[in-house]
Enzyme design. Structure first.
Site, PDB file in Angstrom:
ATOM      1  N   TRP A 114       5.270  15.115 -17.743  1.00  0.00           N
ATOM      2  CA  TRP A 114       6.092  13.874 -17.138  1.00  0.00           C
ATOM      3  C   TRP A 114       7.418  14.173 -16.374  1.00  0.00           C
ATOM      4  O   TRP A 114       7.956  14.913 -17.744  1.00  0.00           O
ATOM      5  CB  TRP A 114       5.676  12.143 -18.268  1.00  0.00           C
ATOM      6  CG  TRP A 114       7.079  11.137 -17.880  1.00  0.00           C
ATOM      7  CD1 TRP A 114       6.405  10.522 -17.031  1.00  0.00           C
ATOM      8  CD2 TRP A 114       8.459  11.093 -17.999  1.00  0.00           C
ATOM      9  NE1 TRP A 114       7.485   9.172 -16.520  1.00  0.00           N
ATOM     10  CE2 TRP A 114       8.730   9.871 -16.917  1.00  0.00           C
ATOM     11  CE3 TRP A 114       9.276  11.466 -19.061  1.00  0.00           C
ATOM     12  CZ2 TRP A 114       9.756   9.700 -17.539  1.00  0.00           C
ATOM     13  CZ3 TRP A 114       9.956  11.089 -18.914  1.00  0.00           C
ATOM     14  CH2 TRP A 114      10.763   9.853 -18.313  1.00  0.00           C
TER      15      TRP A 114
ATOM     16  N   ASP B 285       8.807  -3.930  -8.377  1.00  0.00           N
ATOM     17  CA  ASP B 285       8.564  -3.256  -9.325  1.00  0.00           C
ATOM     18  C   ASP B 285       8.143  -4.537 -10.628  1.00  0.00           C
ATOM     19  O   ASP B 285       8.309  -5.643 -10.621  1.00  0.00           O
ATOM     20  CB  ASP B 285       9.793  -1.964  -9.819  1.00  0.00           C
ATOM     21  CG  ASP B 285       8.602  -0.635 -10.535  1.00  0.00           C
ATOM     22  OD1 ASP B 285       8.407  -0.846 -11.245  1.00  0.00           O
ATOM     23  OD2 ASP B 285       7.844   0.171  -9.441  1.00  0.00           O
ATOM     24  N   ASP B 286       8.068  -3.617 -12.091  1.00  0.00           N
ATOM     25  CA  ASP B 286       7.706  -3.743 -13.096  1.00  0.00           C
ATOM     26  C   ASP B 286       9.031  -5.292 -13.054  1.00  0.00           C
ATOM     27  O   ASP B 286       9.770  -4.861 -13.330  1.00  0.00           O
ATOM     28  CB  ASP B 286       7.855  -2.897 -14.371  1.00  0.00           C
ATOM     29  CG  ASP B 286       7.409  -3.396 -15.635  1.00  0.00           C
ATOM     30  OD1 ASP B 286       6.879  -4.046 -15.839  1.00  0.00           O
ATOM     31  OD2 ASP B 286       7.218  -2.430 -16.283  1.00  0.00           O
TER      32      ASP B 286
ATOM     33  N   TRP C  48       0.011   0.255  -8.056  1.00  0.00           N
ATOM     34  CA  TRP C  48      -1.154   0.543  -9.120  1.00  0.00           C
ATOM     35  C   TRP C  48      -0.513   1.386 -10.002  1.00  0.00           C
ATOM     36  O   TRP C  48      -0.908   2.462  -9.970  1.00  0.00           O
ATOM     37  CB  TRP C  48      -2.095   0.798  -8.684  1.00  0.00           C
ATOM     38  CG  TRP C  48      -3.528   0.304  -9.296  1.00  0.00           C
ATOM     39  CD1 TRP C  48      -3.617   1.229 -10.299  1.00  0.00           C
ATOM     40  CD2 TRP C  48      -4.142  -0.483  -9.331  1.00  0.00           C
ATOM     41  NE1 TRP C  48      -4.505   0.903 -11.028  1.00  0.00           N
ATOM     42  CE2 TRP C  48      -5.575  -0.501 -10.143  1.00  0.00           C
ATOM     43  CE3 TRP C  48      -4.924  -1.837  -8.228  1.00  0.00           C
ATOM     44  CZ2 TRP C  48      -6.815  -1.055  -9.995  1.00  0.00           C
ATOM     45  CZ3 TRP C  48      -6.133  -2.292  -8.484  1.00  0.00           C
ATOM     46  CH2 TRP C  48      -7.095  -2.241  -9.614  1.00  0.00           C
ATOM     47  N   ASP C  49      -0.586   1.163 -11.656  1.00  0.00           N
ATOM     48  CA  ASP C  49       0.200   2.086 -12.136  1.00  0.00           C
ATOM     49  C   ASP C  49      -0.290   2.084 -13.454  1.00  0.00           C
ATOM     50  O   ASP C  49      -1.620   1.275 -13.380  1.00  0.00           O
ATOM     51  CB  ASP C  49       1.960   1.641 -12.928  1.00  0.00           C
ATOM     52  CG  ASP C  49       2.675   2.686 -13.381  1.00  0.00           C
ATOM     53  OD1 ASP C  49       1.883   3.880 -13.261  1.00  0.00           O
ATOM     54  OD2 ASP C  49       3.847   2.397 -13.461  1.00  0.00           O
TER      55      ASP C  49
ATOM     56  N   CYS D  71      -0.392   5.309  -8.804  1.00  0.00           N
ATOM     57  CA  CYS D  71       1.072   5.704  -9.459  1.00  0.00           C
ATOM     58  C   CYS D  71       0.836   6.396 -11.454  1.00  0.00           C
ATOM     59  O   CYS D  71      -0.040   5.307 -11.406  1.00  0.00           O
ATOM     60  CB  CYS D  71       2.321   5.174  -9.597  1.00  0.00           C
ATOM     61  SG  CYS D  71       3.413   5.320 -10.376  1.00  0.00           S
TER      62      CYS D  71
ATOM     63  N   ASP E 232       8.086  10.686 -11.684  1.00  0.00           N
ATOM     64  CA  ASP E 232       9.020   9.781 -11.872  1.00  0.00           C
ATOM     65  C   ASP E 232      10.174  10.382 -11.757  1.00  0.00           C
ATOM     66  O   ASP E 232      11.554   9.440 -11.644  1.00  0.00           O
ATOM     67  CB  ASP E 232       9.018   9.305 -12.887  1.00  0.00           C
ATOM     68  CG  ASP E 232       8.087   7.378 -12.913  1.00  0.00           C
ATOM     69  OD1 ASP E 232       8.205   7.554 -11.923  1.00  0.00           O
ATOM     70  OD2 ASP E 232       8.099   6.719 -14.380  1.00  0.00           O
TER      71      ASP E 232
HETATM   72  C1  GLA Z   1       6.359   3.844 -14.639  1.00  0.00           C
HETATM   73  C2  GLA Z   1       5.962   3.745 -13.066  1.00  0.00           C
HETATM   74  C3  GLA Z   1       7.987   3.541 -12.861  1.00  0.00           C
HETATM   75  C4  GLA Z   1       8.040   2.160 -12.248  1.00  0.00           C
HETATM   76  C5  GLA Z   1       7.246   2.631 -14.140  1.00  0.00           C
HETATM   77  C6  GLA Z   1       7.414   0.741 -14.250  1.00  0.00           C
HETATM   78  O1  GLA Z   1       6.794   4.584 -15.078  1.00  0.00           O
HETATM   79  O2  GLA Z   1       6.071   5.812 -12.572  1.00  0.00           O
HETATM   80  O3  GLA Z   1       7.828   4.324 -11.514  1.00  0.00           O
HETATM   81  O4  GLA Z   1       7.212   1.259 -11.419  1.00  0.00           O
HETATM   82  O5  GLA Z   1       6.692   2.205 -14.498  1.00  0.00           O
HETATM   83  O6  GLA Z   1       7.993   0.248 -15.991  1.00  0.00           O
END
Ligand code: GLA
Length: 752
Positions: free
Chosen positions: A206, A374-375, A485-486, A534, A556
């Protein structure tokens, strides 16, 4: 599952009739016929791109690789297949045969593709050639163990342009008893015997994905794999093998390939006692079992591979071309990545209607084309401790739902995107409280958390239907053009208690089949929807997910210096057309390194450009800089995303200098990026020699940023830029430059 070769098969060359003993099977107007079968010698020969691939049936009835390398002449003889002579009582006849697809049985010592056990205790499987046919341009060869009642149908789908072949297998149980598959490969690729091979592969973690590694191949095995339930970033399912010291960026024989699978996978590379090298790829046999009842079958993923005489650089370019034309969903193939804004690094979970609207206004003014939330927009999602699984809009943050923001974004001329992580659930969520049995788990055992979340068992029909409907509703009720899509953790305790013990390990296959199916159905119902894969960065990038998505998030880690290595490593296997790269804040959150906005933009302009900084804090001068780069990027992005990539100087091993060049597919434009991480003493920046230009064309160059040495001509021939090169004046730490070369005509008399 549908066999995962649709794009390839659909674009295969049409087949001719089968005539006589030497048959031309495929033909098109521009390409030589790619598949020939010689019934006299019982050999199959595939000619495509610049390669020839051949295999035949040997005297024992085993299917044996004969040749894989540069294109041979049409009339060149191929040997009839004959197994290597026995060496000793330890290597008897048939033990070392480089089989195309070997069952574990008889005397074999090569890595088998298929290992099984039957309900009656038998574990012996000897696969012999049975027949072939050609369906929609795909050669299908059937192997059979008649006594055991198991057949394997091998598929060979050929891309006429790149010479990349996609191979997969269907395992069929024709017996009257159940058979359990313990190990199932898609294919084995056999290389010519040699003792001086070396392997390149990708490894990482990561925020540190895509490190390129090289190791010599010595007697014994190397295993590239993921046991994590998904693709993973510890290894990526890609390999390249070359001979001795002779292979580099632009020279040398290279055999390369990639597995199209987003679950646990394995690529096993074995050099045996005869110095034969065999690359076997498929489902990871670790903790694997797949039981077939009588009449049932299993399709493997596709293992793609190619060959070039022209070094690892050309191997990458063939992969890029292949991915763009044969792997990416049809509508994504020629579409350029829009410039995107995402506030994750700026706001994290603190998203709300007013804040996102302010960001959207600013983003649009800078020239951004897609705005992504995003989230944090759903459920009780104020941190990563709660809410995952509850895909309803958080009304405290968005009192009137997402519509006002989406309308605003559209009104500003941008498309709208949304983050989702559909395969996961926080224990602190309504979904988990209602369905605690929906996650991967072993009855009564602890459920290990990763980022405070558990993995939903998509292999269950009810779970995958739920996920499909939740997303389908979201997309039906909101005008959304893009999903990020994570997928943010590995599997643990991968039990499926609702199944019998014999069936539980199917989870490794069925989960991924259902994932693919959900995405396929969503795309069919919501035409034009684009998706980014993602996984906490680049932990789910492979040709399987790529066939259903439009772009990927490589890491990331958005530090523009680290990104040079990350993006370079990525480019060995995957196309810049899918690689997203954001300009974020400085100092960077990953490592505290500071960098200029110029460096950040130029690093990110090597892929699909995004902005992830808190742009509300940018000064007017920074706004102007950003506007300039975004406009410049739009002029060059077709070249960067779709062009031929040349890696001029490698940033691997934290090298101070690095440079890439992209040449447009029509040859009209070339784009050069150069970076200096850390200047050394009074050393000048190395001269950069362009590649891939037309020697006899004239090119006008201009700088996007940076300085060229005094006396650099404004216009010169391709020969000049490639052989004299260009000197850029990069100095100090974290400096960068970029230049564009436009073809403006031919050299006057075309002579040197
Ligand atoms: C992961 C993704 C990030 C972001 C976070 C949100 O870490 O890689 O880009 O979207 O989740 O929680």
């Amino acid at each position: 599952m549908k066999r995962a070769i649709p794009c390839l098969a659909a674009t295969m060359l049409a087949l001719g009739a089968w005539l006589g003993s030497s048959v031309t099977a495929c033909a098109s107007s521009t390409q030589a016929a790619p598949i020939h079968y010689d019934a006299g010698r019982r050999t199959f020969r595939i000619d495509a791109g610049k390669i020839t691939y051949a295999f035949g049936v040997n005297g024992n009835g085993a299917l044996q690789t004969l040749y894989w390398g540069a294109r041979l002449m049409a009339n060149d003889p191929l040997p009839t297949a004959a197994p290597p002579a026995p060496r000793s009582s330890f290597d008897p006849a048939g033990a070392n045969t480089p089989q195309e697809y070997a069952g574990w049985g008889g005397p074999i010592t090569v890595m088998p593709d298929l290992k099984v056990h039957f309900a009656d205790g038998n574990r012996d499987l000897v696969l012999r050639y049975d027949s072939y046919r050609i369906v929609d341009g795909t050669l299908m060869v059937t192997l059979r163990d008649k006594q055991a009642g198991v057949s394997v149908v091998l598929d060979y789908a050929v891309d006429a342009n790149t010479g990349i072949i996609g191979r997969s297998a269907r395992i069929e149980n024709h017996a009257t008893q159940a058979v359990t598959l313990d190990r199932v490969a898609a294919a084995s690729w056999n290389l010519p015997p040699a003792t001086d091979y070396s392997l390149r592969y990708l490894t990482g973690t990561w925020a540190g994905e895509w490190h390129l590694r090289t190791r010599p191949l010595t007697p014994g095995a190397t295993e590239l794999e993921s046991r994590r339930g998904s693709t993973g970033d510890e290894n990526n399912p890609w390999f390249a093998i070359g001979r001795g010291a002779e292979w580099n960026e632009s020279r040398g024989r290279v055999w390369f390939g990639a597995l199209a699978w987003s679950g646990s996978w394995s690529i096993h590379i074995d050099q045996d006692v005869l110095s034969q090298v065999r690359v076997t790829g498929g489902y990871n046999p670790f903790d694997f079992a797949y039981q077939l009842e009588p009449g049932q079958s299993l399709d493997t993923p596709v293992f793609y591979a190619g060959y070039t005489d022209d070094g690892i650089g050309e191997a990458s370019r063939l992969m890029h071309q292949f991915e763009r034309s044969r792997i990416l969903p049809a509508h994504a193939q020629l579409k350029l990545r829009p410039v995107l804004y995402n506030s994750w690094e700026a706001t994290e979970f603190k998203v709300d209607e007013a804040g996102q609207e302010r960001l959207a206004e600013k983003a649009a003014a800078l020239g951004v084309e897609r705005f992504v939330v995003d989230d944090g927009w759903f459920g009780a999602r104020n941190s990563d401790h709660a809410g995952l699984g509850d895909w309803t809009v958080n009304r405290e943050k968005f009192p009137n739902g997402l519509k006002p923001l989406i309308d605003k974004v559209h009104g500003l001329g941008m498309s709208f995107g949304l983050w989702v992580e559909p395969e996961m659930v926080n224990p602190d969520s309504d979904l988990y409280r209602k369905h605690p049995d929906w996650v991967l788990n072993f009855d009564g055992r602890q459920r290990s958390l990763g980022r405070n979340q558990l993995v939903l068992n998509l292999a269950r029909d009810d779970v995958s239907e739920h996920i499909f409907h939740v997303l389908d509703d979201l997309l039906s009720h909101n005008d959304i053009q893009f999903l990020k899509w994570d997928y943010n953790r590995n599997w643990s305790e991968p039990g499926w208690p609702q199944q019998t013990p014999e069936q539980q390990q199917k989870v490794y296959v069925t989960y991924v089949q259902h994932l693919y199916d959900i995405i396929r159905r969503l795309r069919e119902r919501h035409l034009g929807l684009e998706i980014e894969s993602c996984s906490g960065g680049g932990a789910r990038v492979d040709l399987g997910i790529m066939s259903l998505t439009d772009e990927v998030w490589p890491s990331d880690n958005t530090d523009p210096s680290d990104r040079l290595s990350i993006q370079d490593g990525f480019s060995y296997a995957y196309a810049p057309a899918v690689m997203m790269a954001w300009v974020t804040g400085s100092p960077n959150w990953v490592n505290g390194r500071s960098s200029s906005l110029d460096f950040r933009f130029l690093s990110s302009m090597q892929g699909g450009l995004g902005i992830g900084a808190n742009i509300l804090q940018w000064t007017p001068a920074e706004d102007a800089t950003a506007r300039g780069y975004i406009a410049a990027y739009k002029d060059i992005r077709a070249t960067v995303q779709l062009g031929r990539l040349y890696r001029l100087l490698s940033p691997q091993e934290r090298a101070p200098h690095s440079a890439t060049e992209s040449v447009a597919t029509d040859g009209r434009q070339a784009v050069l990026f150069a970076f200096l991480r850390q200047g050394q003493e009074a050393q000048a920046y190395p001269t950069l020699y362009l590649q891939g230009l037309d020697e006899t064309a004239r090119y006008r160059y201009r700088l996007i940023h940076g300085k060229a040495a005094n006396g650099t001509p404004e216009v010169a021939s391709g020969a000049y830029w490639m052989h004299r090169g260009i000197d850029l004046e990069l100095r100090g730490d974290m400096d960068a430059a970029a230049a564009v070369f436009e073809r403006i005509g031919k050299v006057a008399n075309g002579s040197r």
